[in-house]
Write a protein that holds these residues in place. Structure first.
Motif, PDB file in Angstrom:
ATOM      1  N   PHE A 140       0.808  -1.219   0.000  1.00 35.91           N
ATOM      2  CA  PHE A 140       0.000   0.000   0.000  1.00 35.91           C
ATOM      3  C   PHE A 140       0.840   1.266   0.000  1.00 35.91           C
ATOM      4  CE2 PHE A 140      -2.848  -3.059   2.403  1.00 35.91           C
ATOM      5  CZ  PHE A 140      -3.533  -3.449   1.272  1.00 35.91           C
ATOM      6  N   GLU A 141       1.943   1.249   0.721  1.00 40.59           N
ATOM      7  CA  GLU A 141       2.784   2.448   0.802  1.00 40.59           C
ATOM      8  C   GLU A 141       3.973   2.395  -0.149  1.00 40.59           C
ATOM      9  OE1 GLU A 141       1.451   4.836   2.268  1.00 40.59           O
ATOM     10  OE2 GLU A 141      -0.049   3.687   3.368  1.00 40.59           O
ATOM     11  N   GLU A 142       4.178   1.246  -0.801  1.00 36.94           N
ATOM     12  CA  GLU A 142       5.180   1.054  -1.851  1.00 36.94           C
ATOM     13  C   GLU A 142       6.617   1.349  -1.400  1.00 36.94           C
ATOM     14  OE1 GLU A 142       3.818   3.269  -5.234  1.00 36.94           O
ATOM     15  OE2 GLU A 142       2.029   2.039  -5.450  1.00 36.94           O
ATOM     16  N   PHE A 143       6.944   0.915  -0.187  1.00 34.11           N
ATOM     17  CA  PHE A 143       8.313   1.019   0.283  1.00 34.11           C
ATOM     18  C   PHE A 143       9.113  -0.175  -0.223  1.00 34.11           C
ATOM     19  CE2 PHE A 143       6.565   3.737   3.734  1.00 34.11           C
ATOM     20  CZ  PHE A 143       7.435   4.808   3.587  1.00 34.11           C
ATOM     21  N   SER A 144      10.405   0.008  -0.406  1.00 31.95           N
ATOM     22  CA  SER A 144      11.298  -1.084  -0.787  1.00 31.95           C
ATOM     23  C   SER A 144      11.591  -1.939   0.445  1.00 31.95           C
ATOM     24  CB  SER A 144      12.607  -0.525  -1.345  1.00 31.95           C
ATOM     25  OG  SER A 144      13.344   0.090  -0.308  1.00 31.95           O
ATOM     26  N   ASN A 145      12.161  -3.125   0.220  1.00 30.82           N
ATOM     27  CA  ASN A 145      12.537  -3.996   1.346  1.00 30.82           C
ATOM     28  C   ASN A 145      13.480  -3.281   2.301  1.00 30.82           C
ATOM     29  OD1 ASN A 145      11.026  -6.230   0.803  1.00 30.82           O
ATOM     30  ND2 ASN A 145      12.726  -7.533   0.206  1.00 30.82           N
ATOM     31  N   GLU A 146      14.426  -2.543   1.760  1.00 37.11           N
ATOM     32  CA  GLU A 146      15.399  -1.846   2.596  1.00 37.11           C
ATOM     33  C   GLU A 146      14.727  -0.779   3.451  1.00 37.11           C
ATOM     34  OE1 GLU A 146      15.818  -2.393  -0.739  1.00 37.11           O
ATOM     35  OE2 GLU A 146      17.226  -4.040  -0.471  1.00 37.11           O
ATOM     36  N   GLN A 147      13.776  -0.051   2.864  1.00 38.40           N
ATOM     37  CA  GLN A 147      13.067   0.978   3.619  1.00 38.40           C
ATOM     38  C   GLN A 147      12.196   0.353   4.706  1.00 38.40           C
ATOM     39  OE1 GLN A 147      11.291   2.737   0.117  1.00 38.40           O
ATOM     40  NE2 GLN A 147      12.456   4.627   0.430  1.00 38.40           N
ATOM     41  N   VAL A 148      11.517  -0.747   4.369  1.00 40.11           N
ATOM     42  CA  VAL A 148      10.692  -1.442   5.361  1.00 40.11           C
ATOM     43  C   VAL A 148      11.586  -1.957   6.487  1.00 40.11           C
ATOM     44  CG1 VAL A 148       9.165  -3.416   5.772  1.00 40.11           C
ATOM     45  CG2 VAL A 148       8.893  -2.051   3.704  1.00 40.11           C
ATOM     46  N   ALA A 149      12.745  -2.475   6.141  1.00 36.51           N
ATOM     47  CA  ALA A 149      13.684  -2.961   7.154  1.00 36.51           C
ATOM     48  C   ALA A 149      14.081  -1.831   8.104  1.00 36.51           C
ATOM     49  CB  ALA A 149      14.920  -3.553   6.479  1.00 36.51           C
ATOM     50  N   SER A 150      14.329  -0.660   7.549  1.00 37.06           N
ATOM     51  CA  SER A 150      14.683   0.494   8.371  1.00 37.06           C
ATOM     52  C   SER A 150      13.527   0.902   9.286  1.00 37.06           C
ATOM     53  CB  SER A 150      15.075   1.671   7.471  1.00 37.06           C
ATOM     54  OG  SER A 150      15.233   2.837   8.224  1.00 37.06           O
ATOM     55  N   ILE A 151      12.317   0.915   8.748  1.00 39.79           N
ATOM     56  CA  ILE A 151      11.139   1.314   9.529  1.00 39.79           C
ATOM     57  C   ILE A 151      10.890   0.336  10.668  1.00 39.79           C
ATOM     58  CG2 ILE A 151       8.617   1.570   9.443  1.00 39.79           C
ATOM     59  CD1 ILE A 151       9.019   2.613   6.535  1.00 39.79           C
ATOM     60  N   LEU A 152      10.999  -0.961  10.377  1.00 37.83           N
ATOM     61  CA  LEU A 152      10.675  -1.985  11.365  1.00 37.83           C
ATOM     62  C   LEU A 152      11.865  -2.404  12.224  1.00 37.83           C
ATOM     63  CD1 LEU A 152       8.369  -4.314   9.228  1.00 37.83           C
ATOM     64  CD2 LEU A 152       7.711  -2.434  10.758  1.00 37.83           C
ATOM     65  N   GLY A 153      13.055  -1.904  11.899  1.00 36.59           N
ATOM     66  CA  GLY A 153      14.235  -2.272  12.666  1.00 36.59           C
ATOM     67  C   GLY A 153      14.652  -3.720  12.439  1.00 36.59           C
ATOM     68  N   LYS A 154      14.520  -4.175  11.204  1.00 34.32           N
ATOM     69  CA  LYS A 154      14.873  -5.550  10.838  1.00 34.32           C
ATOM     70  C   LYS A 154      15.845  -5.515   9.666  1.00 34.32           C
ATOM     71  CE  LYS A 154      10.611  -7.608  12.448  1.00 34.32           C
ATOM     72  NZ  LYS A 154      11.159  -8.042  13.701  1.00 34.32           N
ATOM     73  N   SER A 155      16.399  -6.677   9.341  1.00 32.48           N
ATOM     74  CA  SER A 155      17.264  -6.756   8.164  1.00 32.48           C
ATOM     75  C   SER A 155      16.398  -6.941   6.918  1.00 32.48           C
ATOM     76  CB  SER A 155      18.228  -7.938   8.297  1.00 32.48           C
ATOM     77  OG  SER A 155      17.528  -9.169   8.175  1.00 32.48           O
ATOM     78  N   ALA A 156      16.964  -6.669   5.761  1.00 36.59           N
ATOM     79  CA  ALA A 156      16.232  -6.836   4.504  1.00 36.59           C
ATOM     80  C   ALA A 156      15.825  -8.296   4.321  1.00 36.59           C
ATOM     81  CB  ALA A 156      17.070  -6.353   3.323  1.00 36.59           C
ATOM     82  N   LYS A 157      16.665  -9.225   4.720  1.00 42.18           N
ATOM     83  CA  LYS A 157      16.349 -10.654   4.613  1.00 42.18           C
ATOM     84  C   LYS A 157      15.168 -11.017   5.508  1.00 42.18           C
ATOM     85  CE  LYS A 157      16.986 -15.007   3.589  1.00 42.18           C
ATOM     86  NZ  LYS A 157      16.399 -15.544   2.393  1.00 42.18           N
ATOM     87  N   GLN A 158      15.125 -10.464   6.712  1.00 37.17           N
ATOM     88  CA  GLN A 158      13.995 -10.711   7.600  1.00 37.17           C
ATOM     89  C   GLN A 158      12.701 -10.186   6.989  1.00 37.17           C
ATOM     90  OE1 GLN A 158      15.774  -8.789  11.062  1.00 37.17           O
ATOM     91  NE2 GLN A 158      15.544 -10.706  12.210  1.00 37.17           N
ATOM     92  N   VAL A 159      12.760  -9.015   6.377  1.00 32.16           N
ATOM     93  CA  VAL A 159      11.580  -8.439   5.736  1.00 32.16           C
ATOM     94  C   VAL A 159      11.133  -9.328   4.578  1.00 32.16           C
ATOM     95  CG1 VAL A 159      10.733  -6.484   4.367  1.00 32.16           C
ATOM     96  CG2 VAL A 159      12.048  -6.078   6.447  1.00 32.16           C
ATOM     97  N   TYR A 160      12.087  -9.804   3.788  1.00 35.22           N
ATOM     98  CA  TYR A 160      11.773 -10.689   2.670  1.00 35.22           C
ATOM     99  C   TYR A 160      11.065 -11.948   3.182  1.00 35.22           C
ATOM    100  CZ  TYR A 160      12.421 -13.875  -1.249  1.00 35.22           C
ATOM    101  OH  TYR A 160      12.199 -14.776  -2.253  1.00 35.22           O
TER     102      TYR A 160
END
Length: 184
Positions: free
Chosen positions: A139-159
């Motif tokens: 819905f907000e069209e963030f990239s994996n890296e941006q979501v990782a930053s927002i949630l305090g997780k790694s990009a792999k965890q977000v994936y």
């Protein structure tokens, strides 16, 4: 939109007061929708976003120019929403969200509304982390890296979270009788 917000923020840091209004106008609607996903109340979501902007402006010196402003705002809103929920430890019902698409006939609108309600019920049943990842990426069209930053997780965890969330959502939708074709 991102560049506009970041330039407004830089102008705000230089003391231009009209830049503050531009920032709020640029980001407030999407941030209220995001906060609503947590607090389940429009008034509370607006309060959370107001508090988030106040936090951004009060801690202006701690904001790094290297961070993307939009992602930083989402992170603040997420934290303020969680704080709100801690203070108000009661469950609030998910309000109906109108579909963005309009269908000309009444039967089509009814089917669309039922589908949207089922989708929102299924999203509400997802664990919080799954719902967050899907909302931020879809819905907000963030990239994996941006979501990782927002949630305090790694990009792999977000994936991994997104893959699990999609599989869980698919199962829930099938239980509701909704197929991929119904969502198209």
């Amino acid at each position: 939109m991102k560049e506009y917000g970041e330039s407004s923020y830089r102008r705000f840091l230089r003391g231009e007061t009209d830049a503050l209004e531009e920032l709020i106008t640029t980001y407030s609607d999407e941030l209220v929708r995001f906060a609503f996903g947590y607090v389940k109340s429009e008034a509370a979501a607006e309060d959370v976003v107001s508090d988030s902007f106040a936090t951004l402006f009060m801690k202006a010196k701690s904001f790094s120019e290297d961070d993307q402003l939009r992602a930083f705002l989402y992170k603040i809103v997420r934290n303020r929403s969680v704080d709100y929920l801690r203070r108000h430890r009661r469950e609030l019902p998910l309000e109906d969200v109108e579909g963005a698409l309009s269908v000309s006939d009444a039967e089509g609108r009814l089917l669309e509304k039922e589908r949207d309600e089922a989708l929102h019920r299924c999203l509400a049943k997802l664990p919080t982390q799954y719902r967050e990842v899907l909302e931020l990426t879809w819905f907000e069209e963030f990239s994996n890296e941006q979501v990782a930053s927002i949630l305090g997780k790694s990009a792999k965890q977000v994936y991994n979270l997104r893959a699990r969330a999609k599989e869980t959502l698919k199962t829930l939708l099938e239980q509701e009788g909704i197929t991929r074709e119904d969502l198209s």
